[in-house]
Design an enzyme around this catalytic site. Sequence first.
Site, PDB file in Angstrom:
ATOM      1  N   LYS A  73       0.727  -1.314   0.044  1.00  0.00           N
ATOM      2  CA  LYS A  73      -0.003   0.225   0.060  1.00  0.00           C
ATOM      3  C   LYS A  73       0.961   1.424   0.087  1.00  0.00           C
ATOM      4  O   LYS A  73       0.555   2.138  -0.757  1.00  0.00           O
ATOM      5  CB  LYS A  73      -0.825   0.096   1.196  1.00  0.00           C
ATOM      6  CG  LYS A  73      -2.110  -0.843   0.970  1.00  0.00           C
ATOM      7  CD  LYS A  73      -2.929  -0.795   2.339  1.00  0.00           C
ATOM      8  CE  LYS A  73      -4.395  -1.927   1.933  1.00  0.00           C
ATOM      9  NZ  LYS A  73      -5.113  -1.480   3.269  1.00  0.00           N
ATOM     10  N   ASP A 109     -10.049   2.719   2.044  1.00  0.00           N
ATOM     11  CA  ASP A 109     -10.018   1.924   3.130  1.00  0.00           C
ATOM     12  C   ASP A 109     -10.774   2.498   4.406  1.00  0.00           C
ATOM     13  O   ASP A 109     -11.500   2.020   5.390  1.00  0.00           O
ATOM     14  CB  ASP A 109      -8.653   1.638   3.781  1.00  0.00           C
ATOM     15  CG  ASP A 109      -8.014   0.319   3.132  1.00  0.00           C
ATOM     16  OD1 ASP A 109      -8.852  -0.554   2.563  1.00  0.00           O
ATOM     17  OD2 ASP A 109      -6.762   0.273   3.079  1.00  0.00           O
TER      18      ASP A 109
END
Length: 274
Positions: A73, A109
């Site tokens: 990420k 997220d």
Amino acid sequence: MSRITGAVRVAGIVGNPVAHSLSPIIHNAWIEALGLDAAYAAFAPRDADGFATLVEAGRAGLIAGVNVTAPFKEQAFALADAATDTARASGSANILRFRDGEVEADSADGEGLLWALKDQAPGLDLNGAPVVMLGAGGAARAAVAALAVAGARVRIVNRTRERAEALAADIGLGVQSADPDSAFEGAQLVVNALSATPQLDPARFQPGTVVMDMSYRPVETPFLKAAKAAGLTTVDGLAMLIGQAGPSFRVLFDVESPAIDPRPLLLAHLGEAG
């Protein structure tokens, strides 16, 4: 019924390991429901060099975009040419969109976490609420940013205090690292972003505390089971996964996801009851 032709739009999930990911189940169910000429696959680069190669394939027009999971990420964010405000706030990305040789980083997220809280703990008001985040790793980063932007007073508890302090400094917005002995005082929400079960007894939390676990294997983790036994409201990681899938689908396929709840399909896949 979905169809695949020479004009197929290919997207997917990138991580290592990634075979356990439920994202292909969600996205391909939505693709089929909409009859899109598209496919959502899983990619497992061996290392950072492999991930960079995949990004170059995206630049070359071979894939439309990807969701990104651990351990890539932060690298995804670093390799992007541009980033949304949401991705910049957390310094990480769980979506890369490839268009005309350019790479844009995005993060859903945090949106997924907020969606899960609204879905399973609708009475919780985050504005001004003391919130404890357990963990300061990649899983916590976007969640802390989203909670702070929503007005929560976030306290990070981590085994390595220096890492909690670094994350708090990165995010800003009043986020603080906290001592485990005092962090839970007055907390209205406790979120577990650790890969392991926290060594905490939720029965010691104040009544009305909402307890969330970002893990979803099993959906009712030992931490959530203990919280439920203590009479507390719980929020599971499967809801967060579903919550981030909708905005991801929109970015990757340029269409809204259908009004189909993938939760029963995911529970069946996991072999768990609803």
